[in-house]
Design an enzyme around this catalytic site. Sequence first.
Site, PDB file in Angstrom:
ATOM      1  N   GLU A  25       0.870  -1.181   0.000  1.00 42.04           N
ATOM      2  CA  GLU A  25       0.000   0.000   0.000  1.00 42.04           C
ATOM      3  C   GLU A  25       0.905   1.229   0.000  1.00 42.04           C
ATOM      4  O   GLU A  25       1.773   1.348   0.865  1.00 42.04           O
ATOM      5  CB  GLU A  25      -0.888   0.007   1.242  1.00 42.04           C
ATOM      6  CG  GLU A  25      -1.876  -1.141   1.315  1.00 42.04           C
ATOM      7  CD  GLU A  25      -2.682  -1.093   2.606  1.00 42.04           C
ATOM      8  OE1 GLU A  25      -3.423  -0.107   2.804  1.00 42.04           O
ATOM      9  OE2 GLU A  25      -2.544  -2.025   3.428  1.00 42.04           O
TER      10      GLU A  25
ATOM     11  N   ARG B  37       5.252 -13.499   9.671  1.00 41.77           N
ATOM     12  CA  ARG B  37       5.857 -12.192   9.422  1.00 41.77           C
ATOM     13  C   ARG B  37       7.128 -12.010  10.254  1.00 41.77           C
ATOM     14  O   ARG B  37       7.342 -12.696  11.259  1.00 41.77           O
ATOM     15  CB  ARG B  37       4.861 -11.068   9.706  1.00 41.77           C
ATOM     16  CG  ARG B  37       4.506 -10.885  11.162  1.00 41.77           C
ATOM     17  CD  ARG B  37       3.371  -9.876  11.313  1.00 41.77           C
ATOM     18  NE  ARG B  37       3.703  -8.615  10.664  1.00 41.77           N
ATOM     19  CZ  ARG B  37       2.830  -7.628  10.485  1.00 41.77           C
ATOM     20  NH1 ARG B  37       1.581  -7.761  10.891  1.00 41.77           N
ATOM     21  NH2 ARG B  37       3.204  -6.498   9.912  1.00 41.77           N
TER      22      ARG B  37
ATOM     23  N   LYS C 121       3.769   3.074  11.645  1.00 45.89           N
ATOM     24  CA  LYS C 121       3.857   4.350  10.926  1.00 45.89           C
ATOM     25  C   LYS C 121       3.502   5.526  11.835  1.00 45.89           C
ATOM     26  O   LYS C 121       4.142   6.572  11.799  1.00 45.89           O
ATOM     27  CB  LYS C 121       2.920   4.322   9.713  1.00 45.89           C
ATOM     28  CG  LYS C 121       3.460   3.545   8.544  1.00 45.89           C
ATOM     29  CD  LYS C 121       2.479   3.508   7.403  1.00 45.89           C
ATOM     30  CE  LYS C 121       1.776   2.190   7.358  1.00 45.89           C
ATOM     31  NZ  LYS C 121       0.979   1.918   6.188  1.00 45.89           N
TER      32      LYS C 121
END
Length: 626
Positions: A99, A327, A337
């Site tokens: 994204e 992950r 973020k």
Amino acid sequence: MADTLAESTAKLQLDEETGEMVSKGELKKRLAKRAKKAATAKAKAEAPASSTTPKTLKAAQKHEEPKAVEPVNMFAQGWLDEVYKERPLKPVTTRFPPEPNGYLHIGHAKAIAINFGFAKYHGGECYLRFDDTNPEAEEEKYFVAIKEIIDWLGFKPKAVTYSSDNFDKLYQKAEELIEKGKAYVCHCSAEELKAQRGEVNGVPGGPRFRCKHAEQTVEKNLEEFRAMRDGKYKPKEAFLRMKQNIEDGNPQMWDLPAYRVLDAEHHRTGPKWKIYPTYDFTHCLCDSFEKITHSLCTTEFIQSRVSYEWLNKTLEVYEPMQREYGRLSITGTVLSKRKIAKLVSEGYVRGWDDPRLFTLIGIKRRGVPPGAILEFVNELGVTTAPTNIQLARLDQTVRRYLERTVPRLMLVLDPLPVVIEDAEELELELPFSPKIPAMGSHKVKFTKTVYIERSDFREVDSKEYFRLAPGKSVGLLQVPYPIKAVSFKKDGDKVTEVRAVYDKEGKKPKTYIHWVAEGSKQVEVRLHNALFKSEKPDNAEGGFLNDINPTSEEIFPHAMIESGFEEVKRRAPWPEAAGESELGKGGPESVRFQAMRVAYMAMDSDSTDEKIVLNRIVSLKEDAGK
């Protein structure tokens, strides 16, 4: 003289435990002593006390000698090999679908390596597809940064595509879904949606039921969906839902949204669209449009596999195979973020590319080579379990990679002048690496005045100290004679100059220190330490900002580097690998070297023609306490 110097150079070795340069024989003795001590301690810990004899202890030590281990290719065995065997199609086609709403971090390096590497290993190709379905959060700078990072890691996409390329086609598929009776326009509020999903007074687990709008006719739903498209509804007033199976135990089958109204212009399609597809609707269909054979993603999407397969089957389109791996996360830092944005906005770091952050642009700026990151991912391997790694584990791989790929230079952080009274100016030819002759050599001046590290001189000598002190001798790296300090000057409490003479008659020194010549280039050096004090900054009382390490950056504004730096800079990148595959291909961070007895260093992007700034990539050995 040159032959003598070369011979002297070849015999010097770094003692990584003490940080000293010592003769080959001295290092061999030290290592043997430490190995014996470690083996004895291990044997005592593992063997029953009653059966340990000197004979059996020697045998245990003999059998525990380390053996070289061949690197394992993560695509040739293990989970990724099993995934391919499930669907052994050629050519393999994969995709990396970020994204474009933020900078990639170290966890994304694993996803990039897996998707691009899996396709390449099986003779196929990988798309870089930007999942640009949320115009409210996307910015051009993120598109650019992501492309640059993938190129830096050495991967070339089959094509750069965008989910928005398919907006017309996705809209058509939405109408097809409505016509099949498998989608409807819903006007429910957030509270009504929670109730339908079995949440009563904030507590989940109650009975689930389908929205009343699901009973609308196909014609009514088409009319309402086109009204959404034409801008007749505001955000949250209407959305298209897939008609799945509300009774299924998997929440990803509870009539997920397919389209929503957004009052935002898209960076590529402008004001054309008032409605935008959701991830759950877009992702599987774009995979289908691009004929992806293996859709590889992290385990957070494992429940989504059911809805992914449901939509493709329902619309009777090409069906990719989705599989999920664990992950990669790093402890001792933050990757969110929102949290990094706070660090940047409040001035704790220089920007998103600060070398103390674990964004990929930050890691790149610090000087970590792209090949080291790929080696790190390969070493960890790929399974369905999440991987939670300490910072020191990444540093260990980077350090090992740099040891065999970059040249060595002399850099003095806190210079102290030493005047060698009986020295003459010489030109020395020094190897860039005593272990790798192919790196070549360079010429360095040896001057009457040299500069050493301030910490390599003591005003008062002691028995356990082996560097320079009044009346004591020490070796200078690559110089045939040791020097002996005879006097020193002070300005207040600070030593400003040491005077010394050659010690031609004394014993061979136990320790060698580095130096630079008078007239060497002055540089700024930034030593970066961990940004946070603990392994879990989020657990700090009062929040992660209270865990900031006040000494996360140490700056040496008046460091000095030897003249060989100019040739190292001219011959960059070091090494030529991954996206830095040829001479001149790479930014300032590709100028890498080992500063002997100091650290592995790289040039920072703040450097100019007038001022060089260097970053520490990693220390020469693992820091104590890690």
